[in-house]
Design a protein around this motif. Structure first.
Motif, PDB file in Angstrom:
ATOM      1  N   ARG A  12      15.418 -67.696   0.881  1.00  0.00           N
ATOM      2  CA  ARG A  12      14.236 -67.409   1.702  1.00  0.00           C
ATOM      3  C   ARG A  12      13.461 -68.685   1.997  1.00  0.00           C
ATOM      4  O   ARG A  12      12.986 -68.896   3.107  1.00  0.00           O
ATOM      5  CB  ARG A  12      13.329 -66.388   1.011  1.00  0.00           C
ATOM      6  CG  ARG A  12      13.871 -64.962   1.034  1.00  0.00           C
ATOM      7  CD  ARG A  12      12.754 -63.949   0.771  1.00  0.00           C
ATOM      8  NE  ARG A  12      12.054 -64.208  -0.476  1.00  0.00           N
ATOM      9  CZ  ARG A  12      12.433 -63.732  -1.658  1.00  0.00           C
ATOM     10  NH1 ARG A  12      13.531 -62.984  -1.731  1.00  0.00           N
ATOM     11  NH2 ARG A  12      11.742 -63.992  -2.740  1.00  0.00           N
ATOM     12  N   ARG A  13      13.327 -69.551   1.000  1.00  0.00           N
ATOM     13  CA  ARG A  13      12.593 -70.811   1.224  1.00  0.00           C
ATOM     14  C   ARG A  13      13.287 -71.665   2.277  1.00  0.00           C
ATOM     15  O   ARG A  13      12.625 -72.346   3.068  1.00  0.00           O
ATOM     16  CB  ARG A  13      12.457 -71.586  -0.088  1.00  0.00           C
ATOM     17  CG  ARG A  13      11.445 -71.003  -1.051  1.00  0.00           C
ATOM     18  CD  ARG A  13      11.116 -71.999  -2.165  1.00  0.00           C
ATOM     19  NE  ARG A  13      12.276 -72.309  -2.980  1.00  0.00           N
ATOM     20  CZ  ARG A  13      12.639 -71.636  -4.067  1.00  0.00           C
ATOM     21  NH1 ARG A  13      11.912 -70.605  -4.462  1.00  0.00           N
ATOM     22  NH2 ARG A  13      13.705 -71.983  -4.762  1.00  0.00           N
ATOM     23  N   GLU A  19       7.038 -67.010   4.330  1.00  0.00           N
ATOM     24  CA  GLU A  19       7.878 -65.909   3.898  1.00  0.00           C
ATOM     25  C   GLU A  19       7.218 -64.558   4.179  1.00  0.00           C
ATOM     26  O   GLU A  19       5.990 -64.444   4.224  1.00  0.00           O
ATOM     27  CB  GLU A  19       8.181 -66.026   2.402  1.00  0.00           C
ATOM     28  CG  GLU A  19       9.098 -67.186   2.045  1.00  0.00           C
ATOM     29  CD  GLU A  19       9.566 -67.120   0.600  1.00  0.00           C
ATOM     30  OE1 GLU A  19       9.687 -65.992   0.064  1.00  0.00           O
ATOM     31  OE2 GLU A  19       9.810 -68.189   0.015  1.00  0.00           O
ATOM     32  N   GLY A 369       7.731 -62.469   8.371  1.00  0.00           N
ATOM     33  CA  GLY A 369       7.802 -63.887   8.089  1.00  0.00           C
ATOM     34  C   GLY A 369       7.918 -64.735   9.344  1.00  0.00           C
ATOM     35  O   GLY A 369       8.064 -64.239  10.467  1.00  0.00           O
TER      36      GLY A 369
END
Length: 386
Positions: A12-13, A19, A369
């Motif tokens: 995700r990062r 996010e 996000g």
């Protein structure tokens, strides 16, 4: 729960500048409506329904509808209800927060109170009910039943009306029906996260069915109804709510959407290869329809196959460019007006006319996000489909 929560934190990062935030059944109704994403339908007759729900949650599904209506036969209703109760008992053993938002699509208003009573303590797993063939007359009865069910179980139960009746399609009655539906929705605004569109029923009224090459917007009758529903129910002045995109009927089960070698290659400049792979899997039309949903004011989509979920979610993520534009617009002095040059130097941002778009974009950014600069929907689609 959160969108893309099935990915590792490191993944995700790598994908997100910002996010997706967490949300749940008790979040503000406007947030829930935006966060529904690809709402996956499943017949309530499935013998391993609880297992299916858990599996889909682990693959990124955040909202599901367990259907007691058109997806099952008329003679199956009693058995389907009994199965639903058994499956909820099994789901009660799942860890808190691990399940999607769960809705039950009923047939009659009486089922709402009956199922709420029969679910007992397991009602805590239910986010709410889907109300089929919603008209001013049937809708009032459905909503009264929902209010009574809330009193019975002493918790909020959300409802999602489905607009799919001929009265809405027929030109001579459409505007009157829409005005009356809007009045009902306004009266129950605190429990209506979204209004859903039953495009298959619309087509049925005229003996139509679109091909895999056609989107809903290529069918004039359907496109005109969508436009009028958004006109009345999807306004950005505070009176509107989320209107979800129509179902995509086509799918293939032989292979995953992406072959492993495509997922493992860099995607920059690979648009043509991607499109070729998608066409192989009958997904080109789906992607075009998702884009047209957004352009026409719809958010999220009704889905009948798990392979549709990742495309809907990937195309719901806010791009870095969109986020930058929205932040600049909202950062301008309130009421000051004026025109700003986009940080990407490719467009103008007018502070007043684009403000409603910016606010809507920021809500989408909260739940889906914001992609990192250079990350596009292909990367997100591959990750979501992994």
């Amino acid at each position: 729960m959160r969108h893309f929560g099935h990915l590792t934190a490191a993944r995700r990062r790598a994908l997100f500048h910002r996010e997706p935030a967490e949300f749940g059944p008790d979040s503000p109704v406007r947030t829930v409506g935006c966060a529904l994403g690809a709402t996956l339908y499943a017949p309530a007759t499935r013998p391993r329904l609880a297992e299916d729900v858990g599996k889909q949650a682990r693959s990124g599904v955040v909202s599901m509808v367990l259907c007691l209506e058109d997806s099952i036969g008329d003679a199956e209703v009693a058995d389907a209800e009994a199965n639903l109760l058994r499956q909820f008992r099994l789901l009660a053993a799942e860890p808190p927060g691990s399940l999607p938002l769960l809705f039950v699509r009923v047939r009659e208003p009486e089922q709402i109170l009956d199922l709420t009573r029969r679910l007992g303590p397991d009602i805590g797993l239910l986010t709410g009910y889907v109300l089929p063939k919603f008209t001013p007359s049937s809708g009032a009865a459905f909503l009264e039943a929902a209010v009574a069910a809330e009193v019975l179980c002493e918790r909020r139960l959300l409802v999602m009306p489905v607009l799919e009746s001929p009265e809405l399609l027929h030109l001579e009655s459409r505007h009157e029906v829409l005005r009356a539906v809007a009045a009902l929705v306004e009266k129950h605004r605190e429990r209506v996260p979204a209004v859903r569109l039953g495009v298959t029923d619309f087509c049925s009224a005229y003996g139509l069915r679109r091909t895999p090459e056609m989107t809903a917007y290529d069918v004039g009758l359907v496109a005109s109804v969508i436009a009028d529903v958004v006109n009345v129910l999807g306004r950005a002045d505070g009176s509107g709510c989320t209107v979800t995109g129509p179902v995509w009927e086509y799918f293939r089960t032989q292979e995953r959407l992406f072959k492993p070698q495509l997922r493992n290659t860099p995607f920059s400049g690979r648009a043509e290869e991607l499109r070729a792979r998608l066409i192989e899997h009958d997904m080109d039309g789906l992607l075009r329809e998702i884009e047209l949903d957004r352009a026409n004011g719809l958010m999220g989509k009704t889905c009948i196959h798990p392979s549709h979920v990742a495309p809907v979610h990937a195309l719901s993520v806010v791009s870095h460019e969109e986020y930058t534009d929205a932040a600049d617009i909202l950062g301008a002095a309130p009421g000051g007006g004026g025109v700003l040059r986009s940080a990407y130097t490719n467009k103008m941002n007018e502070v007043k006319p684009h403000r409603a778009w910016a606010e809507r974009t920021m809500l989408r950014a909260e739940v889906f996000g914001v992609a990192r600069d250079g990350v596009d929907f292909v990367d997100l689609l591959a990750a979501g489909n992994a």
